[in-house]
Design a protein around this motif. Structure first.
Motif, PDB file in Angstrom:
ATOM      1  N   LEU A   1      15.706  14.634  18.059  1.00 11.23           N
ATOM      2  CA  LEU A   1      16.919  15.194  17.474  1.00 11.23           C
ATOM      3  C   LEU A   1      16.729  15.607  16.019  1.00 11.23           C
ATOM      4  N   GLY A   2      15.757  15.028  15.334  1.00  7.23           N
ATOM      5  CA  GLY A   2      15.525  15.360  13.933  1.00  7.23           C
ATOM      6  C   GLY A   2      14.570  14.384  13.291  1.00  7.23           C
ATOM      7  N   CYS A   3      14.170  14.698  12.051  1.00  2.00           N
ATOM      8  CA  CYS A   3      13.216  13.852  11.341  1.00  2.00           C
ATOM      9  C   CYS A   3      13.342  14.095   9.841  1.00  2.00           C
ATOM     10  N   ALA A   4      13.043  13.082   9.056  1.00  2.00           N
ATOM     11  CA  ALA A   4      12.990  13.190   7.603  1.00  2.00           C
ATOM     12  C   ALA A   4      11.962  12.189   7.101  1.00  2.00           C
ATOM     13  N   TYR A   5      11.394  12.456   5.916  1.00  2.00           N
ATOM     14  CA  TYR A   5      10.355  11.574   5.409  1.00  2.00           C
ATOM     15  C   TYR A   5      10.349  11.584   3.885  1.00  2.00           C
ATOM     16  N   SER A   6       9.725  10.571   3.320  1.00  3.05           N
ATOM     17  CA  SER A   6       9.637  10.442   1.862  1.00  3.05           C
ATOM     18  C   SER A   6       8.297  10.947   1.364  1.00  3.05           C
ATOM     19  N   CYS A   7       8.178  11.079   0.054  1.00  2.00           N
ATOM     20  CA  CYS A   7       6.869  11.251  -0.566  1.00  2.00           C
ATOM     21  C   CYS A   7       6.121   9.917  -0.480  1.00  2.00           C
ATOM     22  N   PRO A   8       4.807   9.906  -0.669  1.00  2.00           N
ATOM     23  CA  PRO A   8       4.083   8.635  -0.692  1.00  2.00           C
ATOM     24  C   PRO A   8       4.681   7.687  -1.731  1.00  2.00           C
ATOM     25  N   VAL A   9       4.865   6.439  -1.331  1.00  2.00           N
ATOM     26  CA  VAL A   9       5.533   5.483  -2.211  1.00  2.00           C
ATOM     27  C   VAL A   9       4.933   4.092  -2.010  1.00  2.00           C
ATOM     28  N   LEU A  10       4.830   3.346  -3.096  1.00  2.00           N
ATOM     29  CA  LEU A  10       4.409   1.949  -3.049  1.00  2.00           C
ATOM     30  C   LEU A  10       5.676   1.110  -3.144  1.00  2.00           C
ATOM     31  N   LEU A  11       6.165   0.624  -2.026  1.00  3.18           N
ATOM     32  CA  LEU A  11       7.491  -0.001  -1.965  1.00  3.18           C
ATOM     33  C   LEU A  11       7.586  -1.290  -2.763  1.00  3.18           C
ATOM     34  N   ASP A  12       6.471  -1.972  -2.951  1.00  2.00           N
ATOM     35  CA  ASP A  12       6.495  -3.193  -3.754  1.00  2.00           C
ATOM     36  C   ASP A  12       6.767  -2.912  -5.226  1.00  2.00           C
ATOM     37  N   ARG A  13       6.611  -1.648  -5.632  1.00  2.00           N
ATOM     38  CA  ARG A  13       6.762  -1.312  -7.051  1.00  2.00           C
ATOM     39  C   ARG A  13       7.956  -0.400  -7.324  1.00  2.00           C
ATOM     40  N   VAL A  14       8.551   0.163  -6.295  1.00  2.00           N
ATOM     41  CA  VAL A  14       9.609   1.152  -6.502  1.00  2.00           C
ATOM     42  C   VAL A  14      10.844   0.505  -7.117  1.00  2.00           C
ATOM     43  N   GLU A  15      11.494   1.215  -8.018  1.00  2.00           N
ATOM     44  CA  GLU A  15      12.662   0.692  -8.715  1.00  2.00           C
ATOM     45  C   GLU A  15      13.889   1.587  -8.533  1.00  2.00           C
TER      46      GLU A  15
ATOM     47  N   GLU B   1       0.854  -1.177   0.000  1.00  2.00           N
ATOM     48  CA  GLU B   1       0.000   0.000   0.000  1.00  2.00           C
ATOM     49  C   GLU B   1       0.894   1.233   0.000  1.00  2.00           C
ATOM     50  N   PHE B   2       0.320   2.383  -0.302  1.00  2.00           N
ATOM     51  CA  PHE B   2       1.097   3.610  -0.284  1.00  2.00           C
ATOM     52  C   PHE B   2       1.384   4.028   1.159  1.00  2.00           C
ATOM     53  N   VAL B   3       2.649   4.322   1.415  1.00  2.00           N
ATOM     54  CA  VAL B   3       3.099   4.766   2.727  1.00  2.00           C
ATOM     55  C   VAL B   3       4.090   5.913   2.522  1.00  2.00           C
ATOM     56  N   ILE B   4       4.388   6.620   3.597  1.00  2.00           N
ATOM     57  CA  ILE B   4       5.592   7.436   3.610  1.00  2.00           C
ATOM     58  C   ILE B   4       6.587   6.739   4.525  1.00  2.00           C
ATOM     59  N   VAL B   5       7.847   6.819   4.167  1.00  2.00           N
ATOM     60  CA  VAL B   5       8.913   6.263   4.989  1.00  2.00           C
ATOM     61  C   VAL B   5       9.455   7.403   5.846  1.00  2.00           C
ATOM     62  N   ARG B   6       9.539   7.186   7.137  1.00  3.46           N
ATOM     63  CA  ARG B   6       9.931   8.237   8.068  1.00  3.46           C
ATOM     64  C   ARG B   6      11.124   7.786   8.907  1.00  3.46           C
ATOM     65  N   ALA B   7      12.110   8.669   9.065  1.00  9.91           N
ATOM     66  CA  ALA B   7      13.267   8.404   9.923  1.00  9.91           C
ATOM     67  C   ALA B   7      13.301   9.460  11.021  1.00  9.91           C
ATOM     68  N   VAL B   8      13.281   9.024  12.274  1.00 10.14           N
ATOM     69  CA  VAL B   8      13.240   9.932  13.418  1.00 10.14           C
ATOM     70  C   VAL B   8      14.454   9.682  14.307  1.00 10.14           C
ATOM     71  N   GLY B   9      15.161  10.754  14.636  1.00  7.88           N
ATOM     72  CA  GLY B   9      16.260  10.668  15.589  1.00  7.88           C
ATOM     73  C   GLY B   9      15.783  11.070  16.967  1.00  7.88           C
ATOM     74  N   SER B  10      16.134  10.290  17.975  1.00  3.42           N
ATOM     75  CA  SER B  10      15.683  10.547  19.338  1.00  3.42           C
ATOM     76  C   SER B  10      16.760  10.145  20.335  1.00  3.42           C
ATOM     77  N   LEU B  11      16.759  10.794  21.492  1.00 11.01           N
ATOM     78  CA  LEU B  11      17.656  10.391  22.563  1.00 11.01           C
ATOM     79  C   LEU B  11      17.130   9.187  23.334  1.00 11.01           C
ATOM     80  N   GLU B  12      15.887   8.832  23.093  1.00 10.46           N
ATOM     81  CA  GLU B  12      15.332   7.656  23.764  1.00 10.46           C
ATOM     82  C   GLU B  12      15.952   6.391  23.197  1.00 10.46           C
ATOM     83  N   PRO B  13      16.159   5.363  24.021  1.00 10.88           N
ATOM     84  CA  PRO B  13      16.748   4.112  23.530  1.00 10.88           C
ATOM     85  C   PRO B  13      15.744   3.291  22.731  1.00 10.88           C
TER      86      PRO B  13
END
Length: 211
Positions: free
Chosen positions: A167-181, A133-145
């Motif tokens: 500490l920071g965050c970044a994310y993708s556009c909506p993407v269907l990972l089963d189809r991405v090339e 399904e379409f999702v966004i991929v998100r990366a979050v930096g945190s001081l929590e373990p």
């Protein structure tokens, strides 16, 4: 591993493909890790331990369910998520320990140091089945373990991030990972360095507006 900071192995029925997540060749997608709070302090400086050292933290990668295909500008995502359930998928969260640099250097040097730290995290895990399904991929930096941020075996939901430990965050556009090339680009939309509010929105459990 190319310019990617993380690798996710997506296994299909007959074909295996490697999909890389990237912040760009020069780390241009890392503006969400260059944010300052309203007092003008880098969020990265939350890692300073008071004795001249730096505390370690975590990098969390989520697939956020959208229930459709909105645009990927911040305003478009927030409007979409105000009427749709935009939640990270519990069973696909990955977390790795990460120690990020603090701000005792110029901005471009700091961004390069953050990119180098990201690349050293290596592989976050192997996925037997990418979300179909379409999702966004998100990366979050945190001081929590990671032990705090990963769900317990009997928990139905994911733990929320402590906003004061981000500490920071970044994310993708909506993407269907089963189809991405191609590599999936993670970035952060801001025109100012004082973007702590955007980091709180990006890391929110439902991508909701944060005061």
């Amino acid at each position: 591993m190319r310019a990617a900071c993380l690798l996710l192995l997506l296994a299909g029925c007959a074909v295996q493909r490697e999909v890389a997540l990237t912040f760009g060749s020069e780390g241009e997608g890392l503006d969400g890790f260059m944010c300052k709070d309203p007092a003008g302090q880098f969020l990265l400086d939350r890692a300073k331990d008071g004795d001249g050292g730096v505390r370690g933290g975590s990098l969390v990668v989520d697939f956020v369910r959208l229930g459709g295909v909105p645009g990927c500008r911040t305003g478009q995502l927030m409007k979409w998520c105000s009427t749709h359930e935009c939640k990270p998928l519990r069973h696909t969260r990955a977390c790795v320990p990460l120690t990020l640099p603090t701000s005792m250097m110029k901005r471009e040097e700091l961004r390069a140091a953050v990119l180098s730290a990201m690349k050293q995290t290596g592989n976050t895990g192997v996925l037997a089945d990418a979300p179909d399904e379409f999702v966004i991929v998100r990366a979050v930096g945190s001081l929590e373990p990671c032990a705090t941020l990963m769900p317990a075996a009997d928990a139905a939901t994911l733990p929320d991030f402590d906003k004061s430990q981000l500490l920071g965050c970044a994310y993708s556009c909506p993407v269907l990972l089963d189809r991405v090339e191609q590599d999936v680009y993670l970035g952060f939309e801001t025109l100012t360095a004082q973007c702590e509010q955007g980091v709180r929105i990006c890391s929110d459990g439902q991508l909701q507006w944060q005061p």
